[in-house]
Write a protein that holds these residues in place. Structure first.
Motif, PDB file in Angstrom:
ATOM      1  N   GLU A 161       0.825  -1.203   0.000  1.00 34.23           N
ATOM      2  CA  GLU A 161       0.000   0.000   0.000  1.00 34.23           C
ATOM      3  C   GLU A 161       0.861   1.255   0.000  1.00 34.23           C
ATOM      4  N   ALA A 162       1.994   1.213   0.690  1.00 36.55           N
ATOM      5  CA  ALA A 162       2.893   2.370   0.710  1.00 36.55           C
ATOM      6  C   ALA A 162       3.509   2.620  -0.660  1.00 36.55           C
ATOM      7  N   ALA A 163       3.728   1.553  -1.424  1.00 39.15           N
ATOM      8  CA  ALA A 163       4.335   1.697  -2.746  1.00 39.15           C
ATOM      9  C   ALA A 163       3.331   2.146  -3.798  1.00 39.15           C
ATOM     10  N   LEU A 164       2.064   1.782  -3.624  1.00 40.22           N
ATOM     11  CA  LEU A 164       1.041   2.102  -4.623  1.00 40.22           C
ATOM     12  C   LEU A 164       0.741   3.597  -4.670  1.00 40.22           C
ATOM     13  N   PRO A 165       0.487   4.131  -5.860  1.00 41.54           N
ATOM     14  CA  PRO A 165      -0.022   5.504  -5.946  1.00 41.54           C
ATOM     15  C   PRO A 165      -1.387   5.583  -5.251  1.00 41.54           C
ATOM     16  N   LYS A 166      -1.762   6.763  -4.851  1.00 44.88           N
ATOM     17  CA  LYS A 166      -2.984   6.941  -4.069  1.00 44.88           C
ATOM     18  C   LYS A 166      -4.237   6.520  -4.833  1.00 44.88           C
ATOM     19  N   HIS A 167      -4.204   6.601  -6.166  1.00 43.72           N
ATOM     20  CA  HIS A 167      -5.421   6.315  -6.926  1.00 43.72           C
ATOM     21  C   HIS A 167      -5.636   4.818  -7.159  1.00 43.72           C
ATOM     22  N   VAL A 168      -4.699   3.974  -6.737  1.00 46.72           N
ATOM     23  CA  VAL A 168      -4.820   2.528  -6.946  1.00 46.72           C
ATOM     24  C   VAL A 168      -5.132   1.857  -5.615  1.00 46.72           C
ATOM     25  N   SER A 169      -6.213   1.109  -5.568  1.00 45.01           N
ATOM     26  CA  SER A 169      -6.640   0.427  -4.346  1.00 45.01           C
ATOM     27  C   SER A 169      -5.762  -0.789  -4.070  1.00 45.01           C
ATOM     28  N   VAL A 170      -5.310  -0.913  -2.827  1.00 42.75           N
ATOM     29  CA  VAL A 170      -4.498  -2.064  -2.455  1.00 42.75           C
ATOM     30  C   VAL A 170      -5.324  -3.348  -2.543  1.00 42.75           C
ATOM     31  N   ASP A 171      -6.633  -3.264  -2.266  1.00 44.88           N
ATOM     32  CA  ASP A 171      -7.495  -4.441  -2.362  1.00 44.88           C
ATOM     33  C   ASP A 171      -7.604  -4.915  -3.814  1.00 44.88           C
TER      34      ASP A 171
ATOM     35  N   ARG B  30       4.881  -0.052  -7.250  1.00 46.91           N
ATOM     36  CA  ARG B  30       5.524   1.268  -7.358  1.00 46.91           C
ATOM     37  C   ARG B  30       5.045   2.026  -8.595  1.00 46.91           C
ATOM     38  N   PHE B  31       4.769   1.308  -9.685  1.00 49.64           N
ATOM     39  CA  PHE B  31       4.311   1.959 -10.910  1.00 49.64           C
ATOM     40  C   PHE B  31       2.789   2.038 -10.993  1.00 49.64           C
ATOM     41  N   GLY B  32       2.105   1.493  -9.992  1.00 46.79           N
ATOM     42  CA  GLY B  32       0.655   1.572  -9.976  1.00 46.79           C
ATOM     43  C   GLY B  32       0.002   0.756 -11.072  1.00 46.79           C
ATOM     44  N   LEU B  33       0.676  -0.305 -11.507  1.00 48.95           N
ATOM     45  CA  LEU B  33       0.122  -1.176 -12.546  1.00 48.95           C
ATOM     46  C   LEU B  33      -0.430  -2.444 -11.900  1.00 48.95           C
ATOM     47  N   ILE B  34      -1.560  -2.890 -12.380  1.00 54.18           N
ATOM     48  CA  ILE B  34      -2.221  -4.074 -11.822  1.00 54.18           C
ATOM     49  C   ILE B  34      -1.650  -5.327 -12.482  1.00 54.18           C
ATOM     50  N   PRO B  35      -1.179  -6.314 -11.692  1.00 46.46           N
ATOM     51  CA  PRO B  35      -0.573  -7.523 -12.271  1.00 46.46           C
ATOM     52  C   PRO B  35      -1.624  -8.535 -12.723  1.00 46.46           C
ATOM     53  N   ASP B  36      -2.502  -8.089 -13.613  1.00 44.30           N
ATOM     54  CA  ASP B  36      -3.614  -8.915 -14.078  1.00 44.30           C
ATOM     55  C   ASP B  36      -3.390  -9.488 -15.472  1.00 44.30           C
ATOM     56  N   GLY B  37      -2.181  -9.305 -16.003  1.00 43.36           N
ATOM     57  CA  GLY B  37      -1.905  -9.764 -17.358  1.00 43.36           C
ATOM     58  C   GLY B  37      -2.252  -8.744 -18.413  1.00 43.36           C
TER      59      GLY B  37
END
Length: 315
Positions: free
Chosen positions: A50-60, A90-97
């Motif tokens: 959560e600390a690495a994620l940009p604010k606009h990306v939900s950790v959930d 860190r880049f706010g990218l979702i690892p969903d493929g």
């Protein structure tokens, strides 16, 4: 939270997880009793993610996309899994493929952005208004005249209703961007032959997958996506780049160079300089082993090379 603080926390946690005093990606031999074999409880690192994620990306949302990926990383070292996850966050990218993937490369978990991920970071920069990218197939109509005026230099009409057989083989990938203010970048093209040469020479993951016989690298399983990504990365050199986009290039280069990606992600300015220095050294070394390049040969009307040389124009 300051990145330096996050960096120190990740380094310490990676060291604790790996049972070592550093965060090197040492490749170990397969054994029946390894810490990696027990799987990865990523939930314990929720606060770091959560600390690495940009604010606009939900950790959930991030963790929901990550959980189905973790079983595929069971053979990877725990430290590399943690670092790949934090780097992706860190880049706010979702690892969903779709935006990003985390793959197992010789027992090392590695983060890679997809071409959609690159486009996402271009949009976030505020410098790029839209990105157009695609593959031109043998049965499509297309025209490429680099010396023509912008808007008249490139045309692609895909034959979407044709069968896969009738549409033919892909000839080249292309990408260009419209910038804020109305300007447009030059068109970047990558022929299939060029993509294969880049893959063969620079992708260590591909080389290892070939050597092992597994043939499970992204170049094996998602060649079209990697072809498009190569065109988009080439186009990225032709548009104003944000610090984040430059850092992404450095992070992916770190993986190819065997350097922990997390260091590049959390210290991007130094990583960019180091990546450029490594690339310059690599090119200088390679130039000593190669013959002098031949003069460029102009083909047709400046179109990318095509397999059917007897066809001067697609209509």
């Amino acid at each position: 939270m300051a990145l330096t603080t996050l960096k120190e926390r990740v380094q310490q946690r990676a060291a604790n997880v790996a049972g070592t005093e550093d965060i090197r990606h040492d490749r170990v031999e397969d054994t029946e009793d390894t810490s990696a074999g027990r799987g990865h409880d990523i939930e314990q690192f929720r606060a770091d993610i959560e600390a690495a994620l940009p604010k606009h990306v939900s950790v959930d949302l991030f963790l929901a996309a990550l959980r189905p990926v973790l079983p595929k990383l069971r053979a990877c070292t725990p430290a590399s899994v943690l670092q790949a996850v934090i780097t992706c966050a860190r880049f706010g990218l979702i690892p969903d493929g779709q935006q990003a993937v985390i793959t197992a490369d010789d027992r090392i978990a590695t983060f890679l952005a997809t071409y959609h991920g690159y486009i996402e970071l271009m949009y976030r920069s505020g410098l790029v208004k839209s990105v157009v990218a695609g593959l031109v197939y043998d049965g499509d109509e297309w025209e490429f005249v680099p010396t023509a005026r912008v808007g008249e230099d490139f045309m692609h009409k895909p034959n979407l209703l044709a069968s896969k057989k009738d549409r033919g083989e892909p000839l080249f990938a292309y990408a260009f961007a419209w910038l804020e203010g109305g300007a447009r970048s030059a068109v970047a093209t990558v022929t299939r032959e060029e993509a294969e040469e880049i893959r063969d020479e620079f992708s260590r993951a591909y080389q290892r997958a070939e050597a092992s016989g597994k043939k499970d690298s992204l170049w094996h399983t998602r060649f079209a996506d990697m072809h498009l990504k190569t065109a988009i990365r080439r186009m990225a050199k032709l548009v104003p780049k944000s610090a984040e986009l430059r850092a992404l290039v450095a992070v992916e280069q770190a993986a190819e160079d065997g350097v922990p990606q997390i260091l590049a992600a959390l210290d991007p300015e130094t990583a960019v300089l180091e990546a450029e220095a490594r690339q310059a050294a690599k090119e200088a070394e390679a130039s000593q082993d190669r013959p002098a390049p031949r003069l460029a040969v102009k083909r047709g009307r400046g179109k990318p090379r095509r397999r059917n040389r007897d066809k001067n124009k697609r209509r």
